[in-house]
Write a protein that holds these residues in place. Structure first.
Motif, PDB file in Angstrom:
ATOM      1  N   LEU A 152       0.834  -1.201   0.000  1.00  6.01           N
ATOM      2  CA  LEU A 152       0.000   0.000   0.000  1.00  6.01           C
ATOM      3  C   LEU A 152       0.871   1.254   0.000  1.00  6.01           C
ATOM      4  N   SER A 173      14.284  -2.435   4.457  1.00  9.39           N
ATOM      5  CA  SER A 173      15.343  -2.854   3.530  1.00  9.39           C
ATOM      6  C   SER A 173      15.365  -1.907   2.325  1.00  9.39           C
ATOM      7  N   LYS A 175      15.071  -0.138  -1.201  1.00  7.82           N
ATOM      8  CA  LYS A 175      14.038  -0.280  -2.248  1.00  7.82           C
ATOM      9  C   LYS A 175      14.385   0.631  -3.418  1.00  7.82           C
ATOM     10  N   VAL A 230      -2.217   6.809   8.199  1.00  5.14           N
ATOM     11  CA  VAL A 230      -3.250   5.893   7.700  1.00  5.14           C
ATOM     12  C   VAL A 230      -2.870   4.457   8.030  1.00  5.14           C
ATOM     13  N   TYR A 317       4.863  -8.674  10.037  1.00  6.50           N
ATOM     14  CA  TYR A 317       4.116  -8.208   8.856  1.00  6.50           C
ATOM     15  C   TYR A 317       4.467  -9.082   7.655  1.00  6.50           C
TER      16      TYR A 317
HETATM   17  P1  NDP Z   1       3.479  -4.089   3.928  1.00  7.11           P
HETATM   18  O1  NDP Z   1       3.529  -5.083   5.002  1.00  7.11           O
HETATM   19  O2  NDP Z   1       3.291  -4.535   2.518  1.00  7.11           O
HETATM   20  O3  NDP Z   1       4.806  -3.188   3.945  1.00  7.11           O
HETATM   21  C1  NDP Z   1       5.316  -2.652   5.109  1.00  7.11           C
HETATM   22  C2  NDP Z   1       6.382  -1.620   4.770  1.00  7.11           C
HETATM   23  O4  NDP Z   1       6.874  -1.056   6.002  1.00  7.11           O
HETATM   24  C3  NDP Z   1       7.580  -2.233   4.058  1.00  7.11           C
HETATM   25  O5  NDP Z   1       8.129  -1.312   3.144  1.00  7.11           O
HETATM   26  C4  NDP Z   1       8.555  -2.475   5.208  1.00  7.11           C
HETATM   27  O6  NDP Z   1       9.920  -2.488   4.848  1.00  7.11           O
HETATM   28  C5  NDP Z   1       8.285  -1.266   6.072  1.00  7.11           C
HETATM   29  N1  NDP Z   1       8.695  -1.543   7.457  1.00  7.11           N
HETATM   30  C6  NDP Z   1       8.245  -2.498   8.290  1.00  7.11           C
HETATM   31  N2  NDP Z   1       8.903  -2.449   9.462  1.00  7.11           N
HETATM   32  C7  NDP Z   1       9.785  -1.438   9.347  1.00  7.11           C
HETATM   33  C8  NDP Z   1      10.770  -0.894  10.210  1.00  7.11           C
HETATM   34  N3  NDP Z   1      10.965  -1.394  11.437  1.00  7.11           N
HETATM   35  N4  NDP Z   1      11.514   0.128   9.757  1.00  7.11           N
HETATM   36  C9  NDP Z   1      11.346   0.629   8.516  1.00  7.11           C
HETATM   37  N5  NDP Z   1      10.422   0.164   7.650  1.00  7.11           N
HETATM   38  C10 NDP Z   1       9.659  -0.857   8.062  1.00  7.11           C
HETATM   39  O7  NDP Z   1       2.331  -3.039   4.336  1.00  7.11           O
HETATM   40  P2  NDP Z   1       1.277  -2.260   3.415  1.00  7.11           P
HETATM   41  O8  NDP Z   1       1.972  -1.209   2.627  1.00  7.11           O
HETATM   42  O9  NDP Z   1       0.422  -3.209   2.665  1.00  7.11           O
HETATM   43  O10 NDP Z   1       0.359  -1.608   4.536  1.00  7.11           O
HETATM   44  C11 NDP Z   1       0.889  -0.752   5.523  1.00  7.11           C
HETATM   45  C12 NDP Z   1      -0.062  -0.709   6.713  1.00  7.11           C
HETATM   46  O11 NDP Z   1      -1.231   0.020   6.415  1.00  7.11           O
HETATM   47  C13 NDP Z   1      -0.607  -2.060   7.158  1.00  7.11           C
HETATM   48  O12 NDP Z   1       0.334  -2.775   7.945  1.00  7.11           O
HETATM   49  C14 NDP Z   1      -1.814  -1.650   7.977  1.00  7.11           C
HETATM   50  O13 NDP Z   1      -1.478  -1.502   9.325  1.00  7.11           O
HETATM   51  C15 NDP Z   1      -2.210  -0.306   7.391  1.00  7.11           C
HETATM   52  N6  NDP Z   1      -3.525  -0.327   6.765  1.00  7.11           N
HETATM   53  C16 NDP Z   1      -4.425   0.655   7.114  1.00  7.11           C
HETATM   54  C17 NDP Z   1      -5.669   0.694   6.527  1.00  7.11           C
HETATM   55  C18 NDP Z   1      -6.618   1.788   6.815  1.00  7.11           C
HETATM   56  O14 NDP Z   1      -7.760   1.722   6.389  1.00  7.11           O
HETATM   57  N7  NDP Z   1      -6.228   2.824   7.514  1.00  7.11           N
HETATM   58  C19 NDP Z   1      -6.091  -0.321   5.543  1.00  7.11           C
HETATM   59  C20 NDP Z   1      -5.054  -1.289   5.243  1.00  7.11           C
HETATM   60  C21 NDP Z   1      -3.836  -1.281   5.850  1.00  7.11           C
HETATM   61  P3  NDP Z   1      10.497  -3.595   3.846  1.00  7.11           P
HETATM   62  O15 NDP Z   1       9.956  -3.198   2.485  1.00  7.11           O
HETATM   63  O16 NDP Z   1      11.934  -3.440   3.924  1.00  7.11           O
HETATM   64  O17 NDP Z   1       9.955  -4.917   4.310  1.00  7.11           O
END
Ligand code: NDP
Length: 317
Positions: A152, A173, A175, A230, A317
Motif C-alpha cells: 500500500l 530494507s 528499495k 493511515v 508483517y
Molecule cells: P506491507 O507489510 O506490505 O509493507 C510494510 C512496509 O513497512 C515495508 O516497506 C517495510 O519495509 C516497512 N517496514 C516495516 N517495518 C519497518 C521498520 N521497522 N523500519 C522501517 N520500515 C519498516 O504493508 P502495506 O503497505 O500493505 O500496509 C501498511 C499498513 O497500512 C498495514 O500494515 C496496515 O497496518 C495499514 N492499513 C491501514 C488501513 C486503513 O484503512 N487505515 C487499511 C489497510 C492497511 P520492507 O519493504 O523493507 O519490508
C-alpha cells in the motif's frame, strides 16, 4: 476449480453475504460457514473446516478447527493477528488486492493535496465568511515523506509522485521505486523526518514500529509540517503528536487511525481545528477482487505449493 474443505468466515466489520457470494463465484461449490459475532460459534462439523478468513476473531477461535491448513487475514494489517498467542501453526496470509492499494493511494493523495493546497485554511476562512487568499505552492517544492514502502505504501508514494510532489520513501530494507528517493534503516530516519514537509505514515505495527514516532522524532519534522497517519495509531506517540499540533510545531494532521479505536469522545483530537479525524477507512478489503487471490491460495495449499502474500509472524508483517 475443485474445492474440498470448508471455509469459515469471521468479521464484525465486513458483510458476510457479500463475501460468501464473492467466494462462491470464485470457487463454485465452496462450503462457506459464517461464524457468529462475537462468540465465533459455527454450525456444522468443525473438522471439515480447512480455511479461516478472519478479521479479529475471538480468542480461542482457531482451536475449534482441528484441520485448518490456511489462515487468511481479512485485510492488509496483520498486527492484531500475529500478536495472538492462539495462532495455529499453519501458513498465514494477508489480502493483497490492487483495488485495496488503489483505494489507499487515493485516500493518501486526498490527504496530501488537502495539506499541500491549504484546504483546512480555506475551510476555516469560509466558516468565518472571510476571503483568504494564499498563493498556491508548486507541488515539486513540497517534500512528501512516506514511511513504509510496502504493497500500500509504495502504491501511495507512486500516486503522489505522479502529481509532481518531491516524494521520498523509507523502509526497512533498500528499495527502488521510479521517481521516489528511497532511504532505509533506522539511521536514515532522522534526516528523512527533517526533510518531510508532509509526512505519511504507512508502516505496519510491529514491536519495532510501536512508538517509533515519539516526541523526539516528531520534533525533527520541519516547523509547521503536515502529518498523515493511515497505518496504525500506536506507531505514533499520540500525546506527543497532540502536544506538537497544539503548539503549531506540526501544522496540521489527517488521522485515520488512533491509539484507541473508536477514538474516545474525550480525545482532544476531535476538537482540534488543525486535525481531520476519519474513522479508520482509508482502505478496505473488497470481496470481488479479493476472492480470486483467496481461491488461488486455497488451490496452492491443496497442491502443496507455497502460498502468496504470506505473513511472517516473527517479523510482524
Ligand atoms: P506491507 O507489510 O506490505 O509493507 C510494510 C512496509 O513497512 C515495508 O516497506 C517495510 O519495509 C516497512 N517496514 C516495516 N517495518 C519497518 C521498520 N521497522 N523500519 C522501517 N520500515 C519498516 O504493508 P502495506 O503497505 O500493505 O500496509 C501498511 C499498513 O497500512 C498495514 O500494515 C496496515 O497496518 C495499514 N492499513 C491501514 C488501513 C486503513 O484503512 N487505515 C487499511 C489497510 C492497511 P520492507 O519493504 O523493507 O519490508
Amino acid at each position: 476449480m475443485s474445492v474440498g474443505g470448508a471455509l469459515v468466515f469471521y468479521s464484525a466489520f465486513d458483510a458476510p453475504g457479500e463475501w460468501t457470494a464473492a467466494l462462491k463465484a470464485a470457487m463454485p461449490g465452496l462450503d462457506v460457514r459464517v461464524a457468529r459475532v462475537p462468540d465465533g460459534a459455527v454450525e456444522g462439523d468443525p473438522a471439515q473446516v480447512e480455511t479461516a478468513l478472519v478479521w479479529k476473531p475471538p480468542h480461542g477461535f482457531f482451536s475449534a478447527f482441528p484441520n485448518l491448513s490456511l489462515v487468511i487475514n481479512l485485510g492488509a494489517g496483520v498486527d492484531a493477528l500475529v500478536a495472538r498467542d492462539d495462532l495455529p501453526d499453519v501458513p498465514v496470509t494477508r489480502l493483497s488486492d490492487p483495488h485495496m492499494a488503489q483505494m489507499m493511494a487515493s485516500f493518501v493523495l486526498f490527504a496530501v493535496l488537502r495539506h499541500a493546497r491549504d484546504i483546512p485554511a480555506f475551510e476555516k476562512a469560509q466558516r468565518e465568511r472571510r476571503w483568504h487568499y494564499l498563493h498556491p505552492r508548486v507541488a515539486g517544492e513540497i517534500r512528501v515523506g512516506v514511511l513504509g514502502l510496502g504493497e500500500l505504501g509504495a502504491a501511495a508514494a507512486l500516486e503522489i509522485a505522479r502529481h509532481g510532489f518531491d516524494v521520498r520513501g523509507w523502509s526497512r530494507s533498500p528499495k527502488t521505486l521510479p521517481g521516489i528517493a528511497c532511504a532505509s534503516g533506522i539511521k536514515a530516519l532522522p534526516g528523512f523526518l527533517a526533510a518531510a514537509d508532509i509526512l505519511v505514515v504507512m508502516l505496519p505495527l510491529t514491536p519495532q514500529t510501536r512508538g517509533l514516532l515519539d516526541a523526539e522524532r516528531l520534533a525533527l519534522l520541519p516547523e509547521g509540517a503536515a502529518f498523515i497517519n493511515v497505518a496504525r495509531g500506536p506507531v505514533v506517540d499520540e500525546a506527543a503528536l497532540i502536544g506538537a499540533l497544539r503548539a503549531g510545531r506540526i501544522g496540521a494532521a489527517t488521522l485515520d487511525v488512533f491509539e484507541v479505536e473508536p477514538l474516545p469522545a474525550e480525545s482532544p483530537l476531535w476538537g482540534m481545528e488543525n486535525v481531520l479525524v476519519t474513522p479508520h477507512l482509508a482502505s478496505v478489503a473488497i470481496p470481488a477482487s479479493a476472492a480470486a487471490q483467496i481461491a488461488e491460495n486455497i488451490r496452492r495449499v491443496k497442491a502443496g505449493e507455497a502460498v502468496l502474500n504470506r505473513v511472517d509472524p516473527g517479523r510482524g508483517y
